[in-house]
Design a protein around this motif. Structure first.
Motif, PDB file in Angstrom:
ATOM      1  N   ALA A 126      -3.278   2.898   7.744  1.00  0.00           N
ATOM      2  CA  ALA A 126      -4.604   2.267   7.845  1.00  0.00           C
ATOM      3  C   ALA A 126      -5.378   2.411   6.544  1.00  0.00           C
ATOM      4  CB  ALA A 126      -5.387   2.882   8.994  1.00  0.00           C
ATOM      5  N   ARG A 127      -4.970   3.354   5.701  1.00  0.00           N
ATOM      6  CA  ARG A 127      -5.625   3.573   4.409  1.00  0.00           C
ATOM      7  C   ARG A 127      -4.861   2.942   3.249  1.00  0.00           C
ATOM      8  NH1 ARG A 127      -5.496   9.709   3.912  1.00  0.00           N
ATOM      9  NH2 ARG A 127      -6.076   9.121   1.774  1.00  0.00           N
ATOM     10  N   SER A 128      -3.636   2.472   3.515  1.00  0.00           N
ATOM     11  CA  SER A 128      -2.793   1.936   2.451  1.00  0.00           C
ATOM     12  C   SER A 128      -3.198   0.517   2.084  1.00  0.00           C
ATOM     13  CB  SER A 128      -1.327   1.944   2.894  1.00  0.00           C
ATOM     14  OG  SER A 128      -0.516   1.263   1.962  1.00  0.00           O
ATOM     15  N   SER A 129      -3.035   0.177   0.818  1.00  0.00           N
ATOM     16  CA  SER A 129      -3.326  -1.184   0.355  1.00  0.00           C
ATOM     17  C   SER A 129      -2.116  -2.101   0.475  1.00  0.00           C
ATOM     18  CB  SER A 129      -3.780  -1.155  -1.102  1.00  0.00           C
ATOM     19  OG  SER A 129      -2.757  -0.591  -1.920  1.00  0.00           O
ATOM     20  N   GLY A 130      -0.962  -1.544   0.858  1.00  0.00           N
ATOM     21  CA  GLY A 130       0.241  -2.364   0.978  1.00  0.00           C
ATOM     22  C   GLY A 130       0.206  -3.252   2.204  1.00  0.00           C
ATOM     23  N   PRO A 131       1.088  -4.235   2.279  1.00  0.00           N
ATOM     24  CA  PRO A 131       1.085  -5.186   3.396  1.00  0.00           C
ATOM     25  C   PRO A 131       1.621  -4.559   4.669  1.00  0.00           C
ATOM     26  CG  PRO A 131       2.971  -5.586   1.987  1.00  0.00           C
ATOM     27  CD  PRO A 131       2.165  -4.526   1.304  1.00  0.00           C
ATOM     28  N   ASP A 132       1.161  -5.040   5.810  1.00  0.00           N
ATOM     29  CA  ASP A 132       1.758  -4.663   7.087  1.00  0.00           C
ATOM     30  C   ASP A 132       3.257  -4.969   6.998  1.00  0.00           C
ATOM     31  OD1 ASP A 132       2.728  -5.213   9.929  1.00  0.00           O
ATOM     32  OD2 ASP A 132       0.725  -4.394  10.303  1.00  0.00           O
ATOM     33  N   LEU A 133       4.086  -4.031   7.429  1.00  0.00           N
ATOM     34  CA  LEU A 133       5.518  -4.218   7.245  1.00  0.00           C
ATOM     35  C   LEU A 133       6.100  -5.335   8.094  1.00  0.00           C
ATOM     36  CD1 LEU A 133       6.835  -0.573   6.732  1.00  0.00           C
ATOM     37  CD2 LEU A 133       6.226  -2.303   5.030  1.00  0.00           C
ATOM     38  N   SER A 134       5.317  -5.898   8.988  1.00  0.00           N
ATOM     39  CA  SER A 134       5.781  -7.097   9.694  1.00  0.00           C
ATOM     40  C   SER A 134       5.982  -8.250   8.709  1.00  0.00           C
ATOM     41  CB  SER A 134       4.793  -7.495  10.786  1.00  0.00           C
ATOM     42  OG  SER A 134       3.518  -7.800  10.240  1.00  0.00           O
ATOM     43  N   LEU A 135       5.230  -8.255   7.606  1.00  0.00           N
ATOM     44  CA  LEU A 135       5.420  -9.267   6.557  1.00  0.00           C
ATOM     45  C   LEU A 135       6.819  -9.134   5.957  1.00  0.00           C
ATOM     46  CD1 LEU A 135       4.197 -11.464   4.607  1.00  0.00           C
ATOM     47  CD2 LEU A 135       3.607  -9.560   3.092  1.00  0.00           C
ATOM     48  N   ILE A 136       7.250  -7.890   5.730  1.00  0.00           N
ATOM     49  CA  ILE A 136       8.581  -7.637   5.183  1.00  0.00           C
ATOM     50  C   ILE A 136       9.644  -8.028   6.205  1.00  0.00           C
ATOM     51  CG2 ILE A 136      10.086  -5.888   4.183  1.00  0.00           C
ATOM     52  CD1 ILE A 136       7.567  -6.273   2.539  1.00  0.00           C
ATOM     53  N   ALA A 137       9.418  -7.649   7.468  1.00  0.00           N
ATOM     54  CA  ALA A 137      10.425  -7.884   8.510  1.00  0.00           C
ATOM     55  C   ALA A 137      10.682  -9.369   8.748  1.00  0.00           C
ATOM     56  CB  ALA A 137       9.987  -7.206   9.802  1.00  0.00           C
ATOM     57  N   ARG A 138       9.642 -10.197   8.637  1.00  0.00           N
ATOM     58  CA  ARG A 138       9.833 -11.620   8.941  1.00  0.00           C
ATOM     59  C   ARG A 138      10.149 -12.468   7.704  1.00  0.00           C
ATOM     60  NH1 ARG A 138       4.068 -11.128   9.566  1.00  0.00           N
ATOM     61  NH2 ARG A 138       2.948 -12.388   8.008  1.00  0.00           N
ATOM     62  N   ALA A 139      10.169 -11.860   6.520  1.00  0.00           N
ATOM     63  CA  ALA A 139      10.447 -12.614   5.296  1.00  0.00           C
ATOM     64  C   ALA A 139      11.862 -13.174   5.335  1.00  0.00           C
ATOM     65  CB  ALA A 139      10.268 -11.723   4.071  1.00  0.00           C
ATOM     66  N   SER A 140      12.006 -14.430   4.964  1.00  0.00           N
ATOM     67  CA  SER A 140      13.334 -15.055   4.971  1.00  0.00           C
ATOM     68  C   SER A 140      14.139 -14.690   3.731  1.00  0.00           C
ATOM     69  CB  SER A 140      13.204 -16.574   5.067  1.00  0.00           C
ATOM     70  OG  SER A 140      12.465 -17.081   3.960  1.00  0.00           O
TER      71      SER A 140
END
Length: 321
Positions: A264-278
């Motif tokens: 919740a404090r991290s500036s990185g993307p929610d890892l769902s973005l990584i998981a759904r990336a093609s």
């Protein structure tokens, strides 16, 4: 000569050389070119990905490991990189970085947006890129780089701008803290238009490029040694069963990432973005990252993996990271 003509001629030369087995002298005579011109076109074909060279040795360990990785993780396209027997992990990182840089050069296309997570591994990759102009290419930084020690890490900005400069691309930096002291501050910052612009670029990125971070890697992940996390933070992460991070967002050994307060404090993307990336390329080197890599694979947090041979072997044979 424009790029289209060069590519067409390079492909023609490559077919004569690799498919029909003609010598460079014979090709030069047939096409009315000089021998140095033929050599330059062959180099162009290899550099730009018109020609890909793979050696299929049935006794070769990397190819066997790649087959095992595909069988274990059907969603994965693995590239296992051979390293000299008895060599150090710094040599492994060098070999993996060269291979990843080559793969990236073959992958990127005009008009794409590339999400880039900074770190020790990606910095190494950036130093082995082959210069190539790709029209309308953009790189966007996936996580902030400001720490208590400095507002905008030169290590990070140099890495991102090196990638962009190599391809004649535009770099979109992300000048926010890597970790906010208070999640509410992050929420307020995320409403700012300049920040929203970067977040939107991240969301629509065509390609994501990153590594996995681990606290106990022999070649330490930058976020763990450069003042981004204090000892209390690291202790809390260990107590929560964190296996590693991608773009400074943490996940557990089973690949789950929900309910980890630090995220919740991290500036990185929610890892769902990584998981759904093609199209996502994860670059990993070193036995200390086996646990982090195993967790990321358990969560389906990559589509392509570039990894050194000993690390791949340890991953497949259940050795601890």
């Amino acid at each position: 000569m424009n790029d289209v003509t060069t590519d067409t001629q390079a492909a023609q030369v490559a077919r004569l050389y690799y498919v029909q087995g003609l010598t460079t002298d014979a090709i030069a005579r047939e096409l009315g070119l000089s021998r140095p011109k033929v050599s330059r076109l062959l180099s162009h074909a290899r550099r730009t990905g018109l020609v890909e060279i793979r050696i299929h040795d049935p006794q070769a360990q990397p190819q066997s490991l790649e087959a095992q990785l595909r069988a274990t993780y059907p969603f994965l396209t693995p590239h296992v990189i051979r390293v000299p027997p008895g060599s150090s992990e710094s040599v492994w990182l060098e070999r993996v970085s060269v291979a990843a840089a080559t793969l990236l050069g073959q992958t990127l296309r005009a008009g794409q947006t590339v999400g880039l997570a900074w770190g020790t591994t990606l910095d190494a990759v950036s130093r082995h890129l082959t210069p190539r102009h790709v029209p309308d290419l953009e790189f966007v930084q996936l996580n902030g780089s400001a720490s208590a020690r400095d507002f905008m890490s030169g290590f990070v900005t140099d890495t991102v701008t090196r990638f962009a400069g190599n391809y004649g691309a535009r770099a979109h930096l992300f000048p926010v803290p890597t970790f906010f002291d208070d999640p509410l501050t992050k929420q307020a910052m995320w409403r700012e238009r300049s920040v929203r612009h970067v977040l939107e670029l991240q969301e629509r990125a065509d390609v994501l490029v990153y590594s996995v971070g681990a606290a106990d890697a022999k070649l330490p992940s930058h976020v763990y040694v450069a003042g981004y996390l204090d000892p209390a933070d690291q202790q809390t992460l260990a107590e929560q069963g964190v296996a590693g991070d991608i773009a400074t967002v943490f996940y557990r050994a089973d690949g789950t990432f929900g309910g980890i307060p630090m995220n919740a404090r991290s500036s990185g993307p929610d890892l769902s973005l990584i998981a759904r990336a093609s199209q996502s390329i994860c670059v990993v080197s070193g036995l200390g990252k086996v646990g982090a890599l195993r967790g990321a694979l358990a969560g389906g947090l990559m589509r392509t993996l570039v990894v050194d041979e000993p690390t791949a072997h340890a991953l497949l044979h259940g050795l601890p990271g």
